[in-house]
Design a protein around this motif. Structure first.
Motif, PDB file in Angstrom:
ATOM      1  N   GLN A   7       0.821  -1.209   0.000  1.00 12.32           N
ATOM      2  CA  GLN A   7       0.000   0.000   0.000  1.00 12.32           C
ATOM      3  C   GLN A   7       0.857   1.263   0.000  1.00 12.32           C
ATOM      4  O   GLN A   7       0.344   2.368   0.234  1.00 12.32           O
ATOM      5  CB  GLN A   7      -0.917   0.025   1.227  1.00 12.32           C
ATOM      6  CG  GLN A   7      -1.869  -1.149   1.330  1.00 12.32           C
ATOM      7  CD  GLN A   7      -2.706  -1.121   2.591  1.00 12.32           C
ATOM      8  OE1 GLN A   7      -2.953  -2.151   3.201  1.00 12.32           O
ATOM      9  NE2 GLN A   7      -3.178   0.043   3.011  1.00 12.32           N
TER      10      GLN A   7
ATOM     11  N   CYS B 173      -0.291   4.469  -1.851  1.00 15.83           N
ATOM     12  CA  CYS B 173      -1.329   5.224  -1.145  1.00 15.83           C
ATOM     13  C   CYS B 173      -0.708   6.107  -0.071  1.00 15.83           C
ATOM     14  O   CYS B 173      -1.070   7.287   0.096  1.00 15.83           O
ATOM     15  CB  CYS B 173      -2.331   4.277  -0.500  1.00 15.83           C
ATOM     16  SG  CYS B 173      -3.293   3.257  -1.635  1.00 15.83           S
TER      17      CYS B 173
ATOM     18  N   GLN C 273      -8.352   3.407   2.012  1.00 12.53           N
ATOM     19  CA  GLN C 273      -7.435   2.429   1.444  1.00 12.53           C
ATOM     20  C   GLN C 273      -8.109   1.053   1.537  1.00 12.53           C
ATOM     21  O   GLN C 273      -8.046   0.391   2.565  1.00 12.53           O
ATOM     22  CB  GLN C 273      -6.102   2.446   2.194  1.00 12.53           C
ATOM     23  CG  GLN C 273      -5.364   3.775   2.059  1.00 12.53           C
ATOM     24  CD  GLN C 273      -4.130   3.839   2.914  1.00 12.53           C
ATOM     25  OE1 GLN C 273      -3.127   3.213   2.620  1.00 12.53           O
ATOM     26  NE2 GLN C 273      -4.191   4.614   3.983  1.00 12.53           N
TER      27      GLN C 273
END
Length: 359
Positions: free
Chosen positions: A69, A72, A188
């Motif tokens: 991630q 992000c 997310q």
């Protein structure tokens, strides 16, 4: 809400495909800006790796990794100006570090310190929130106050897919939309609320489509595409800054590692699923594109890696320093002006220490 906004909430915006090639119809991203972002991705990946190692060594109590991630994390922090605010969750250490907070301070709470580890007001980064969605209400409050004061502050409020099932998420989105608060709700969507898959949380066509009910724009973006994230989040921040109200952004991404070191992810997902998403790594996607346009080479890659290793060494050293506890800190931040009872308790405790030292 316009038909274009409804389309944005259901389609997934992308600039770079999984191979690092320009997606059909996408504009070429700024290569220099993307290179700077890639450097932050390398640092973020190294921080995730380091924190995991420190947990295994017993130097951190727990670490919720954001591996997979990182795009992000980097994009949401980079989209903000100095005067803006970031409201993170427990999984957003990389975002906080990208915002400019010393990684030693970011991780100190997970070491067991009694406070969040950094000066929230100075950095304009709220403490990491462990309860789901509670920080969203705080974020909206800060944004609404800034609007009332005539400031151009924008607040980036982070959460995961699991938090969208909480009542606090609804209250925050509804209030922000009604009062046009300058907030970016950045979800997310990493597919699991610990062990609960998204299909057991929502049957909406997308989490971004939830924005329709609040009367705000909702945008779904490839959460492993740094270029797309930078565009979408940058536009959402600018929208809030010009007084047009909040935006809900859903990033389609994946938590490659377990929820925390205390989690056994094999109980609720397959190795094939993890491998599939690992092949969509945000770092390799950006790297492939930058090498293809001639901006990144082995020397620059080595420079970024060396810088990240230096950061990791400094963090290991910083977290290895034992700080002598100060019992007086128990009373330091309870009230801005201590009550008489707190003053008496602090004096009584100090008197006991004085007696011990005099022996």
């Amino acid at each position: 809400m316009s038909s274009d906004q409804r389309d944005a909430a259901s389609a997934t915006m992308r600039v770079l495909d999984e191979a690092g090639d320009l997606a059909d119809g996408a504009d070429r991203p700024d290569a220099d800006g993307l290179l700077a972002g890639y450097r932050q991705l390398v640092h973020g990946r190294r921080l995730n790796e380091l924190a995991g190692a420190l947990v295994r060594q017993g130097r951190l109590a727990v670490y919720p990794s954001s591996r997979g991630q990182e795009a992000c994390q980097v994009a949401c922090a980079a989209a903000l100006s100095e005067g803006d605010w970031l409201f993170p969750t427990y999984r957003d250490a990389v975002a906080i570090a990208t915002r400019g907070v010393d990684p030693v301070e970011v991780l100190s709470m997970l070491k067991g310190d009694w406070h969040c580890g950094y000066d929230a007001a100075r950095h304009r980064v709220a403490p990491q929130a462990t309860p789901l969605a509670t920080q969203l209400l705080h974020a909206v409050g800060v944004a609404h106050a800034a609007r009332l004061k005539g400031e151009d502050t924008v607040v980036m409020a982070l959460c995961g897919d699991g938090a969208t099932s909480e009542g606090d998420f609804h209250e925050a989105c509804n209030f922000a939309a009604v009062f046009a608060a300058p907030v970016v709700f950045f979800v997310q969507n990493n597919k699991y609320a610990i062990s609960v898959p998204l299909a057991r949380q929502s049957v909406a066509p997308s989490l971004a489509s939830k924005a329709v009910g609040y009367g705000m724009p909702g945008v779904r973006v490839d959460g492993n595409d740094l270029a797309a994230l930078s565009t979408v989040l940058g536009d959402a921040v600018e929208r809030g800054r010009r007084g047009a109200g909040p935006t809900l952004v859903e990033a389609d991404t994946y938590r490659v590692e377990a929820h925390t070191n205390a989690d056994d992810a094999t109980r609720y997902r397959t190795a094939d699923e993890v491998d599939e998403w690992a092949g969509r790594d945000p770092l390799t996607r950006v790297s492939a594109y930058l090498r293809g346009v001639g901006v990144l080479d082995d020397d620059i890659e080595a420079e970024f890696t060396t810088d990240a290793d230096r950061m990791a060494a400094r963090v290991r050293e910083g977290l290895g320093v034992d700080v002598a506890p100060d019992p007086g800190e128990l009373f330091a931040h309870v009230y801005a002006t201590p009550t008489q009872q707190l003053v008496q308790q602090r004096a009584a405790l100090q008197a006991e220490f004085d007696v011990e030292e005099a022996r």
